[in-house]
Each structure stands twice: as structure tokens, then as C-alpha cells.
Write an enzyme that holds these catalytic residues in place. Sequence first.
Site, short mmCIF file in Angstrom:
data_model
loop_
_atom_site.label_atom_id
_atom_site.label_comp_id
_atom_site.label_asym_id
_atom_site.label_seq_id
_atom_site.Cartn_x
_atom_site.Cartn_y
_atom_site.Cartn_z
N SER A 20 -7.99 -14.14 -41.77
CA SER A 20 -7.70 -13.02 -40.21
C SER A 20 -7.50 -13.34 -38.79
O SER A 20 -8.33 -14.75 -38.37
CB SER A 20 -8.71 -11.94 -41.11
OG SER A 20 -9.09 -11.29 -39.90
N TYR A 77 -17.38 -9.32 -39.89
CA TYR A 77 -16.42 -9.62 -41.27
C TYR A 77 -15.27 -11.08 -40.47
O TYR A 77 -15.29 -11.50 -41.31
CB TYR A 77 -15.65 -8.20 -40.31
CG TYR A 77 -13.63 -8.59 -41.47
CD1 TYR A 77 -13.89 -8.33 -42.35
CD2 TYR A 77 -12.37 -8.92 -40.81
CE1 TYR A 77 -12.60 -8.96 -42.90
CE2 TYR A 77 -11.39 -8.78 -40.98
CZ TYR A 77 -11.17 -8.86 -42.21
OH TYR A 77 -10.04 -9.30 -43.38
#
Length: 326
Positions: free
Chosen positions: A130, A157
Site C-alpha cells: 500500500s 494498517y
Amino acid sequence: MTVPIIVTGAAGFIGHAVAHRLLARGETVIGIDIVNDYYDPALKEARLATFEGHDKFTFVRCDIADAATIAKLVKDNGVRRVVHLAAQAGVRYSIENPFAYERSNLAGHLSVMEACRHAPDFEHLVYASSSSVYGDKPMGGAGFTEDEPALSPVSLYAATKRACELMSQSYATLYGFPQTGLRFFTVYGPWGRPDMAYFSFTQKILKGESIEVFGNGKMARDFTYIDDIVDGIIGALDNPPATGEHRVLNIGDSHPVGLMEMIETLEKAIGHEAVKVMRPMQPGDVTATYADVSKLHALTGYKPKVMLAEGLQRFADWYLSHYKAG
């Protein structure tokens, strides 16, 4: 007989699109997904329903962190390529539910790597990282490059995604199988995720509800259309690194768009104006994302084709048809 490719997260937004692209070019695909309730499971089931009639697609409903099941699937099917997209997504959700990220992202990634490293003649593991691993960066500068240290994630995350990259680096070194981590920037389009801003804004605007605009509308995102993302994923899959090499590559659009511009474009696509409530930045959010994709371009010729206005119009048309809204 074609050796199947495993696609984890096949009921998810990106996994669903990747599986369809692979099937379209004649590959055999084993899709894996737990179909959890992080967002509406009915949308995930509707994505899975689009595979009906594909005799080269098999779906396995299981937890990606179930290492024994994943290892058996790889071994029994002679799998040599895996596209690992299953993960617990969402920056804000990680603040409320941290242990969901430990299981799906860390244990899940480890399960996949363990299965791959025991597979004979394994060729390539492509997995989802990501852009959030980069942390925050002021707007107006150059795009994020893969050579930046990525040492300051601002959400759990993001931290789990960076941890996955480090785990993959160690496994590539120890066991010698090629791996590619793709740092996704904001992905949008038909069949998208309801927790993403463009999707939730559409839902609220069409219901006549106000939308909350965080960061007082001063954030920017590198919005990338789903078909362009799939081009990059398949291109990376087809061009594995050398044996024992692990690499990370940005995959995005390289044209960040301000949040207010995105909202204006969305309003035009759905034919309704939004009632906007301005809010400050939320914990875990970053000001701007901006991909430097020169490495992926050099490797695969990757070049995004769909601009935001066209992509959001395609999304709006799909949304109005799928949900019979308007």
C-alpha cells in the site's frame, strides 16, 4: 492442463477484477476469500456470482490465515504463481479493530509465503502492499518513489503492510523464490469498495444526505482506475524478478487530484450536487498520495489510460444500474 493461478481476495474489488482478466486470457484460477462483513457481504457475493459459468474458475471460501488449507491448495494443484490480494483493508478501521489486521495481514501473508516456499518450481508471488507505507508528505512535491525509507507509517494498517514487505524480503533471501510487492495508490471504479470516499459519497448524495469532507477538503489522492491497476498487476506477474529477489513497485496514476475536484467530478457523473460538511483531518489519514511509477513502466510499459472524469462516470453508471438508484 493449465497450472492454476491462485488469487486471494477474489471476492474483493481488485481480486475480482484480476481473476476475470486472467480468465479472459485463458488462465485457470483458484479464487480464495473468507467473505467477511467488513463491508456489505452482499456486494462480495454479487462479485462472486459474475464467475458463474466459468469452468476454469474454482472458488474456495476460507481464512487466508489458515496456513494448512492454503498450503494444501498450493500443493495439491501444483500452483506456481500466486496473486495475493486478500487483506484487512482500511486505515480508520485499524484504529478500532487492530487484531483483525494482525490475523488477515500478518498471519495471512505468512501463510501464503509458507505455502509458496514449499511449492516445487514456484515462479512468482505478487502481493498487495500500500502507498500508506510512505506516511505523510506535503502536497506539491515529487511523487513517492520506492527508494524512500518508508519508516513512518501513520496507521496500524500501514504498519502491517510495511511488515509484509519486510517478511517477504526475508523469505526471498532465505528460500529464494521471486516476490513482487505492489504499493497500491487509491483505486476506484465499478464493483468498488463501499468504504472508499467516492462510493460512500455517491450513496449519501443519492439519498439526499450530507457528506463529510475530511481534511477540510485539502487532501489529494492519486486516483487510479481499476482496469489500469489490473494492467499493472498482470504486467508485474508476467515479469518476475530473478530467483531470490524481492522488489516493491508503485502502482498508481501519477496525477493526484484534490478531494474537492473529485467531489465536483462525481457530482457531474451522478447528476446531483452534494451538501458538504467540512471536517478536520482524521487520525491515520495522510495529506496527499502521489505515485512515481517509472519503475513499473520500465518493466511492463504500464501507463494508466482512464482519466478521473471517465472513470467516475463508469462507476456512476455501474452504481445506478447495480443498485437501481437514481
